[in-house]
Design a protein around this motif. Structure first.
Motif, mmCIF file in Angstrom:
data_model
loop_
_atom_site.group_PDB
_atom_site.id
_atom_site.type_symbol
_atom_site.label_atom_id
_atom_site.label_comp_id
_atom_site.label_asym_id
_atom_site.label_seq_id
_atom_site.Cartn_x
_atom_site.Cartn_y
_atom_site.Cartn_z
ATOM 1 N N VAL A 54 49.415 14.995 -5.842
ATOM 2 C CA VAL A 54 49.708 15.850 -4.698
ATOM 3 C C VAL A 54 50.416 15.028 -3.635
ATOM 4 N N GLN A 55 51.560 15.528 -3.161
ATOM 5 C CA GLN A 55 52.299 14.826 -2.117
ATOM 6 C C GLN A 55 51.949 15.332 -0.727
ATOM 7 N N GLY A 56 51.613 16.602 -0.596
ATOM 8 C CA GLY A 56 51.294 17.124 0.720
ATOM 9 C C GLY A 56 50.539 18.436 0.642
ATOM 10 N N VAL A 57 49.832 18.752 1.735
ATOM 11 C CA VAL A 57 49.071 19.995 1.830
ATOM 12 C C VAL A 57 49.336 20.614 3.199
ATOM 13 N N ARG A 58 49.676 21.889 3.198
ATOM 14 C CA ARG A 58 49.812 22.662 4.435
ATOM 15 C C ARG A 58 48.849 23.824 4.353
ATOM 16 N N THR A 59 48.151 24.106 5.451
ATOM 17 C CA THR A 59 47.174 25.184 5.446
ATOM 18 C C THR A 59 47.563 26.271 6.445
ATOM 19 N N VAL A 60 47.143 27.496 6.134
ATOM 20 C CA VAL A 60 47.404 28.651 6.990
ATOM 21 C C VAL A 60 46.125 29.466 7.074
ATOM 22 N N CYS A 61 45.702 29.832 8.288
ATOM 23 C CA CYS A 61 44.575 30.742 8.469
ATOM 24 C C CYS A 61 45.137 32.153 8.567
ATOM 25 N N VAL A 62 44.736 33.009 7.633
ATOM 26 C CA VAL A 62 45.244 34.375 7.572
ATOM 27 C C VAL A 62 44.216 35.297 8.211
ATOM 28 N N LYS A 63 44.651 36.081 9.179
ATOM 29 C CA LYS A 63 43.766 37.012 9.852
ATOM 30 C C LYS A 63 43.554 38.247 8.985
ATOM 31 N N GLY A 64 42.335 38.764 8.958
ATOM 32 C CA GLY A 64 42.008 39.936 8.167
ATOM 33 C C GLY A 64 42.650 41.195 8.750
ATOM 34 N N LYS A 65 43.031 42.114 7.867
ATOM 35 C CA LYS A 65 43.682 43.342 8.290
ATOM 36 C C LYS A 65 42.652 44.353 8.790
ATOM 37 N N HIS A 66 43.095 45.208 9.721
ATOM 38 C CA HIS A 66 42.284 46.325 10.165
ATOM 39 C C HIS A 66 42.503 47.474 9.194
ATOM 40 N N LYS A 67 41.411 48.032 8.685
ATOM 41 C CA LYS A 67 41.485 49.122 7.725
ATOM 42 C C LYS A 67 40.642 50.289 8.208
ATOM 43 N N VAL A 72 35.861 56.025 9.848
ATOM 44 C CA VAL A 72 35.217 54.712 9.831
ATOM 45 C C VAL A 72 36.292 53.626 9.891
ATOM 46 N N SER A 73 36.196 52.791 10.888
ATOM 47 C CA SER A 73 37.154 51.714 11.059
ATOM 48 C C SER A 73 36.467 50.387 10.751
ATOM 49 N N GLY A 74 37.204 49.496 10.122
ATOM 50 C CA GLY A 74 36.638 48.198 9.788
ATOM 51 C C GLY A 74 37.715 47.137 9.763
ATOM 52 N N ARG A 75 37.300 45.943 9.389
ATOM 53 C CA ARG A 75 38.224 44.821 9.374
ATOM 54 C C ARG A 75 37.855 43.911 8.216
ATOM 55 N N ARG A 76 38.874 43.496 7.461
ATOM 56 C CA ARG A 76 38.646 42.529 6.397
ATOM 57 C C ARG A 76 38.403 41.159 7.015
ATOM 58 N N ARG A 77 37.746 40.311 6.252
ATOM 59 C CA ARG A 77 37.432 38.987 6.799
ATOM 60 C C ARG A 77 38.669 38.079 6.794
ATOM 61 N N ASP A 78 38.666 37.098 7.694
ATOM 62 C CA ASP A 78 39.731 36.099 7.748
ATOM 63 C C ASP A 78 39.581 35.156 6.557
ATOM 64 N N TRP A 79 40.692 34.572 6.111
ATOM 65 C CA TRP A 79 40.654 33.637 4.997
ATOM 66 C C TRP A 79 41.704 32.569 5.196
ATOM 67 N N LYS A 80 41.645 31.551 4.382
ATOM 68 C CA LYS A 80 42.526 30.396 4.523
ATOM 69 C C LYS A 80 43.237 30.145 3.206
ATOM 70 N N LYS A 81 44.534 29.818 3.295
ATOM 71 C CA LYS A 81 45.270 29.451 2.096
ATOM 72 C C LYS A 81 45.951 28.108 2.310
ATOM 73 N N ALA A 82 46.205 27.434 1.197
ATOM 74 C CA ALA A 82 46.797 26.107 1.247
ATOM 75 C C ALA A 82 48.030 26.067 0.362
ATOM 76 N N TYR A 83 49.127 25.568 0.915
ATOM 77 C CA TYR A 83 50.350 25.320 0.166
ATOM 78 C C TYR A 83 50.319 23.859 -0.254
ATOM 79 N N VAL A 84 50.171 23.607 -1.554
ATOM 80 C CA VAL A 84 50.042 22.249 -2.081
ATOM 81 C C VAL A 84 51.369 21.851 -2.713
ATOM 82 N N THR A 85 51.979 20.780 -2.205
ATOM 83 C CA THR A 85 53.225 20.263 -2.752
ATOM 84 C C THR A 85 52.903 19.229 -3.817
ATOM 85 N N LEU A 86 53.398 19.475 -5.034
ATOM 86 C CA LEU A 86 53.147 18.571 -6.145
ATOM 87 C C LEU A 86 54.263 17.542 -6.258
ATOM 88 N N ALA A 87 53.971 16.424 -6.908
ATOM 89 C CA ALA A 87 54.972 15.382 -7.130
ATOM 90 C C ALA A 87 56.050 15.911 -8.071
#
Length: 101
Positions: A54-67, A72-87
């Motif tokens: 792995v050469q590098g890692v970038r992370t993004v916090c994704v906000k949950g959508k309102h549904k 009845v109104s609700g909201r999905r939970r927040d989650w995190k994703k990582a962009y991993v750059t390979l050699a």
């Protein structure tokens, strides 16, 4: 890094149209990761689980959508994703072979 923590950092690959384009063009792989995971933990987990460099890692916090469902109104939970750059020349094959068998 704790061996048990190694298996709880990565939830799985995030497969989407954007992530497949990024994988082809930039040699990156996208993962859903634990919200409290650090870039260093993500790097070590990917290197040990998939035997790649792995050469590098970038992370993004994704906000949950309102549904809504009717009134009845609700909201999905927040989650995190990582962009991993390979050699250069490295690749992770999630499908494990060819399609269409």
């Amino acid at each position: 890094m704790n061996q048990e923590r190694l298996y709880t950092v990565l939830y799985g690959p995030h497969i989407s149209e954007k992530s497949t384009v990024i994988a082809d063009e930039a040699g990156q792989v996208v993962f859903r990761v634990a919200p409290d995971a650090t870039k260093g933990e993500i790097k070590v987990a990917v290197e040990k689980l998939f035997n790649v460099d792995v050469q590098g890692v970038r992370t993004v916090c994704v906000k949950g959508k309102h549904k809504r469902f009717g009134r009845v109104s609700g909201r999905r939970r927040d989650w995190k994703k990582a962009y991993v750059t390979l050699a250069e020349g490295q690749d992770i094959d999630f499908l494990g072979g060819e399609l269409g068998g």
